[in-house]
Motif scaffolding. Structure first.
Motif, short mmCIF file in Angstrom:
data_model
loop_
_atom_site.label_atom_id
_atom_site.label_comp_id
_atom_site.label_asym_id
_atom_site.label_seq_id
_atom_site.Cartn_x
_atom_site.Cartn_y
_atom_site.Cartn_z
N VAL A 1 0.98 -1.07 -0.02
CA VAL A 1 0.05 0.08 0.05
C VAL A 1 0.84 1.22 -0.11
CG1 VAL A 1 -1.83 -1.02 1.20
CG2 VAL A 1 -0.41 0.09 2.65
N THR A 2 0.09 2.31 -0.35
CA THR A 2 1.16 3.70 -0.15
C THR A 2 1.33 4.02 1.24
OG1 THR A 2 -0.86 5.00 0.04
CG2 THR A 2 0.02 4.43 -2.50
N ALA A 3 2.34 4.94 1.43
CA ALA A 3 2.60 5.22 2.78
C ALA A 3 1.52 6.28 3.28
CB ALA A 3 3.82 6.32 2.67
N PRO A 4 0.92 7.13 2.52
CA PRO A 4 -0.47 7.79 3.16
C PRO A 4 -1.43 6.96 3.69
CG PRO A 4 0.24 8.70 1.30
CD PRO A 4 1.09 7.59 1.50
N SER A 5 -1.68 5.85 2.81
CA SER A 5 -2.62 4.60 3.42
C SER A 5 -1.88 3.72 4.48
CB SER A 5 -2.65 3.72 2.28
OG SER A 5 -3.67 2.81 2.54
N MET A 6 -0.76 3.58 4.69
CA MET A 6 -0.34 3.12 5.71
C MET A 6 -0.47 3.93 7.04
SD MET A 6 0.67 0.20 7.36
CE MET A 6 0.73 -0.59 6.03
N ASN A 7 0.02 5.25 6.81
CA ASN A 7 -0.22 6.18 7.95
C ASN A 7 -1.66 6.23 8.48
OD1 ASN A 7 1.09 8.04 9.66
ND2 ASN A 7 -0.18 9.50 8.67
N ARG A 8 -2.74 6.11 7.65
CA ARG A 8 -4.24 6.06 8.27
C ARG A 8 -4.31 4.90 8.82
NH1 ARG A 8 -4.63 8.54 3.22
NH2 ARG A 8 -5.35 6.51 2.15
N THR A 9 -4.03 3.73 8.47
CA THR A 9 -3.98 2.36 9.32
C THR A 9 -3.17 2.43 10.74
OG1 THR A 9 -4.35 1.06 7.05
CG2 THR A 9 -3.76 0.09 9.06
N VAL A 10 -2.01 3.02 10.51
CA VAL A 10 -1.22 3.09 11.67
C VAL A 10 -2.02 4.06 12.73
CG1 VAL A 10 0.85 3.67 12.74
CG2 VAL A 10 0.84 2.40 10.90
N ASN A 11 -2.70 5.15 12.25
CA ASN A 11 -3.38 6.00 13.04
C ASN A 11 -4.61 5.29 13.54
OD1 ASN A 11 -1.55 8.21 12.73
ND2 ASN A 11 -2.96 8.93 11.11
N CYS A 12 -5.17 4.55 13.04
CA CYS A 12 -6.50 3.64 13.78
C CYS A 12 -5.82 2.71 14.71
CB CYS A 12 -7.21 2.98 12.57
SG CYS A 12 -8.09 4.11 11.48
N LEU A 13 -4.92 2.01 14.66
CA LEU A 13 -4.13 1.09 15.54
C LEU A 13 -3.40 2.22 16.70
CD1 LEU A 13 -2.61 -1.26 13.31
CD2 LEU A 13 -4.73 -1.51 14.44
N GLU A 14 -3.12 3.09 16.50
CA GLU A 14 -2.62 3.92 17.57
C GLU A 14 -3.41 4.39 18.65
OE1 GLU A 14 0.95 7.19 18.11
OE2 GLU A 14 -0.37 7.49 16.34
N GLU A 15 -4.61 4.97 18.03
CA GLU A 15 -5.47 5.47 19.00
C GLU A 15 -6.05 4.66 20.01
OE1 GLU A 15 -10.03 7.33 18.05
OE2 GLU A 15 -8.29 7.98 16.96
N PRO A 16 -6.33 3.32 19.74
CA PRO A 16 -6.82 2.40 21.00
C PRO A 16 -5.78 1.84 21.67
CG PRO A 16 -7.19 1.50 18.80
CD PRO A 16 -6.75 2.72 18.47
N GLY A 17 -4.43 2.25 21.17
CA GLY A 17 -3.51 1.44 22.12
C GLY A 17 -2.69 0.14 21.48
N PHE A 18 -3.00 -0.07 20.20
CA PHE A 18 -2.40 -1.40 19.80
C PHE A 18 -1.14 -1.11 19.16
CE2 PHE A 18 -7.26 -2.08 18.95
CZ PHE A 18 -7.37 -2.89 20.42
N VAL A 19 -0.76 -0.03 18.84
CA VAL A 19 0.74 0.21 18.44
C VAL A 19 1.16 1.36 18.94
CG1 VAL A 19 0.36 -1.07 16.14
CG2 VAL A 19 0.25 1.60 16.25
N THR A 20 2.43 1.76 18.78
CA THR A 20 3.22 2.79 19.38
C THR A 20 3.95 3.30 18.11
OG1 THR A 20 5.12 1.62 20.51
CG2 THR A 20 3.21 2.23 21.82
#
Length: 149
Positions: free
Chosen positions: A68-87
């Motif tokens: 996927v593109t970096a902007p798409s991955m950034n959105r995915t990571v944002n969705c995982l970061e908000e509930p605390g699944f990634v840092t």
């Protein structure tokens, strides 16, 4: 070298190829429905599974791995970061980069999802005859071989 998708499929194998593709697709869809968190997308789960299995990655590395593109991955990571699944942590050797890593909550979610998928599949397989289970075991080995190319 000719890519696999450019090789003409002999007519006698076309039906088998179609049936295998459809069965694989249906099984994959059914397994994906067994989740530890119903609101998580397949793409989000794939990122967590990658981080759990392969360790921390930069955003670019994750994007490349998931095609996927970096902007798409950034959105995915944002969705995982908000509930605390990634840092996200700044890379010590290059402050322009950020390292994405899975948290204990993310690890628990991956483990629970895999557990649910394995339990569902084990229950379905348990209802089959010994001959059917042997056929599936043989097919699994063959499918792994085909997937490895």
């Amino acid at each position: 070298m000719v890519a696999a998708h450019e090789v003409p499929v002999p007519d006698e194998n076309a039906g088998t190829a179609r049936d295998l593709r459809m069965a694989t697709f249906r099984l994959s869809r059914r397994l994906r429905s067994e989740r530890g968190l119903d609101t998580m997308t397949d793409a989000q789960f794939a990122v967590l599974a990658t981080l759990k299995g392969h360790g921390p990655h930069t955003l670019g590395e994750l994007a490349e791995r998931e095609h996927v593109t970096a902007p798409s991955m950034n959105r995915t990571v944002n969705c995982l970061e908000e509930p605390g699944f990634v840092t996200r942590t700044p890379d010590e050797s290059d402050r322009r980069k950020v390292i994405i890593d899975i948290t204990p909550a993310g690890r628990t979610l991956v483990t629970e999802t895999v557990r649910r998928r394995d339990l569902w599949l084990a229950a379905v397989v348990a209802d089959l005859s010994p001959a059917q289970r042997k056929t599936l075991a043989d097919a699994a080995a063959l499918m792994s071989e085909v997937a490895a190319g």
